[in-house]
Design a protein around this motif. Structure first.
Motif, short mmCIF file in Angstrom:
data_model
loop_
_atom_site.label_atom_id
_atom_site.label_comp_id
_atom_site.label_asym_id
_atom_site.label_seq_id
_atom_site.Cartn_x
_atom_site.Cartn_y
_atom_site.Cartn_z
N GLY A 31 48.06 -63.81 52.21
CA GLY A 31 47.67 -64.94 51.65
C GLY A 31 46.11 -65.36 51.42
O GLY A 31 45.77 -66.38 50.76
N GLY A 32 45.46 -64.62 52.10
CA GLY A 32 43.85 -64.89 52.05
C GLY A 32 43.43 -64.46 50.64
O GLY A 32 43.82 -63.30 50.18
N PHE A 33 42.39 -64.99 50.10
CA PHE A 33 41.81 -64.68 48.93
C PHE A 33 41.13 -63.25 48.79
O PHE A 33 41.26 -62.30 48.07
N GLY A 34 40.42 -63.16 49.92
CA GLY A 34 39.54 -61.77 49.95
C GLY A 34 40.28 -60.68 50.05
O GLY A 34 40.04 -59.74 49.35
N LEU A 35 41.26 -60.44 50.98
CA LEU A 35 42.19 -59.51 50.86
C LEU A 35 43.11 -59.31 49.83
O LEU A 35 43.49 -58.19 49.27
N GLY A 36 43.39 -60.54 49.40
CA GLY A 36 44.22 -60.49 47.95
C GLY A 36 43.64 -59.68 46.70
O GLY A 36 44.19 -59.03 46.12
N ARG A 37 42.41 -60.14 46.88
CA ARG A 37 41.47 -59.60 45.85
C ARG A 37 41.39 -58.02 45.78
O ARG A 37 41.50 -57.18 44.85
N GLU A 38 41.01 -57.80 47.07
CA GLU A 38 40.79 -56.39 47.64
C GLU A 38 42.04 -55.58 47.05
O GLU A 38 42.01 -54.29 46.68
N VAL A 39 43.28 -56.07 47.74
CA VAL A 39 44.50 -55.23 47.38
C VAL A 39 44.56 -54.93 45.73
O VAL A 39 44.90 -53.91 45.19
N LEU A 40 44.55 -56.26 44.84
CA LEU A 40 44.83 -56.22 43.39
C LEU A 40 43.49 -55.19 42.87
O LEU A 40 43.94 -54.79 41.80
N ARG A 41 42.57 -54.87 43.30
CA ARG A 41 41.40 -54.06 42.69
C ARG A 41 41.60 -52.71 43.33
O ARG A 41 40.86 -51.87 42.75
N SER A 42 42.51 -52.33 44.33
CA SER A 42 42.63 -51.00 44.76
C SER A 42 43.28 -50.19 43.86
O SER A 42 44.33 -50.58 43.23
N GLY A 43 42.57 -49.02 43.59
CA GLY A 43 43.30 -47.99 42.70
C GLY A 43 44.61 -47.19 43.41
O GLY A 43 45.30 -46.59 42.74
#
Length: 400
Positions: free
Chosen positions: A38-50
């Protein structure tokens, strides 16, 4: 309803301008077995992970090993190559030199019809616009767009009927296949034939050049149609609803330049993202900031929650503040279009057509919202739906 614009430092911390929050609270949930983020930081990190692969949305029906696997379900170098090949259809240059003409002509036609009759359903107007723009990009320009729009809508039948009963699922599958077949025979196949005879600057021509078979082109067309037509329809109605009911916001939008109008729309989308959840599967063990995903784990990024995370969006996260993106030094829509390699390629197109249509709509003499839309939830796409919004205006004078 009139909303008094508050100074940023005096914004009411209890203010909540979201219209879809209540219905979403009871319907947004991860797919079985997925762990919610639910957090923005972790969510963005997951979406950017190769190391996190596309998951959910029936991705198990397609094999990444298939040469003609839809680009939506690809990852890694194949996805990068496929996205690069189609990127030219969604660039600011493509919008300004080609798509804008379709957006402006269609908007003029739709608003002319509104002025002639004095009233219209907003969801129908927005769908016609979205269909016209997406059809131009895809290459589905040879068939009647009104009837094609109905066939695309009908093709979503399976996503509206959820059942664990095998007989029901089988029947739903047959009906969906019938609708998909009609879409292919009446819209996609004629477009393929026309493009084989003469290429144009559109997605179908590109797929033909890549030797895609007709069936694979059909799947790509359906994917682009849903992404470019169905979701944009909902957002245009939602944005208009906010603007109709907030006098100060509407006045700012009408007086604004294109950049500020876009900022207003992006902030509305932050609060009311059409897509609520994005799923990613760990290809191998992955360590994130403060979290770990084991190989095979599926993480569900809750876009609605991430977009109101105070750590990323600042104070009063539920309030509509068009200057938020600038103040937070973030893209104003935050995670509404996703992030990373799978970020929605048509984001700029959707914003441009929404802005052009709404700019024209609010210039119509006497424009008003006579009936607010019915707000429902579409579990199949994990998004809200807005129907039966009625707008009215001062009818154009008729010639004697």
């Amino acid at each position: 309803m009139t909303t008094v614009e508050l100074p940023a430092d005096a914004m009411d911390p209890t203010r909540d301008d979201r219209k879809s929050a209540k219905i979403a609270a009871g319907r947004v949930r991860p797919e079985p077995g997925a762990r919610e983020v639910g957090g923005f930081g972790l969510g963005r990190e997951v979406l950017r992970s190769g190391q996190m692969l596309q998951a959910g949305v029936s991705g198990d029906r397609f094999s990444p090993e298939d040469r003609f696997c839809p680009v939506f379900f690809l990852d890694g170098e194949r996805h990068k190559k496929a996205r690069t090949a189609i990127a030219r259809y969604f660039t600011p240059k493509a919008i300004n030199t080609h798509h804008r003409l379709v957006m402006e002509r269609t908007t003029e036609r739709l608003l002319g019809r509104l002025r002639a009759t004095g009233t219209a359903r907003l969801d129908e107007l927005s769908y016609e616009l979205a269909v016209a723009v997406a059809a131009e990009i895809i290459g589905l320009t040879g068939s009647d767009q009104a009837t094609m729009a109905g066939r695309i809508e009908a093709s979503l039948f399976a996503t509206r009927v959820g059942s664990r009963n095998k007989a029901v699922r089988f029947g739903v599958g047959l009906v969906s296949a019938l609708h998909a077949g009609r879409f292919y025979l009446r819209d996609v196949r004629p477009a393929i034939r026309a493009r084989r005879a003469e290429r144009r600057d559109d997605v179908i021509s590109h797929l033909i050049d890549e030797s895609y078979p007709d069936r694979a082109i059909l799947v790509e067309c359906m994917t682009y149609a849903v992404a470019g037509m169905v979701t944009t329809r909902e957002f245009i109605v939602m944005a208009a609803w906010h603007l109709f009911e907030d006098d100060a916001l509407r006045a700012r939008f009408v007086a604004a330049d294109a950049a500020d109008q876009t900022a207003i729309l992006e902030e509305i989308l932050r609060l009311e993202p059409v897509a609520a959840m994005l799923h990613r599967r760990a290809e191998r063990d992955v360590a994130f900031t403060g979290a770990v995903a084991a190989a095979g784990d599926v993480l569900a990024i809750n876009i609605r929650a991430a977009n109101v995370d105070p750590a990323a969006v600042g104070a009063c996260p539920h309030a509509l503040d068009p200057d938020r993106g600038t103040k937070q030094k973030q893209v104003g829509s935050f995670l509404s279009f996703g992030d990373g390699s799978h970020r929605c390629p048509g984001a700029q197109v959707a914003m441009a057509e929404s802005r052009i249509f709404l700019d024209g709509l609010f210039a119509v003499p006497g424009i008003r919202l006579e009936r607010a839309p019915d707000l429902t939830w579409f579990d199949g796409l994990g998004s809200y739906e807005l129907r039966h919004a009625v707008i009215a205006c001062t009818p154009a004078p008729t010639a004697d």
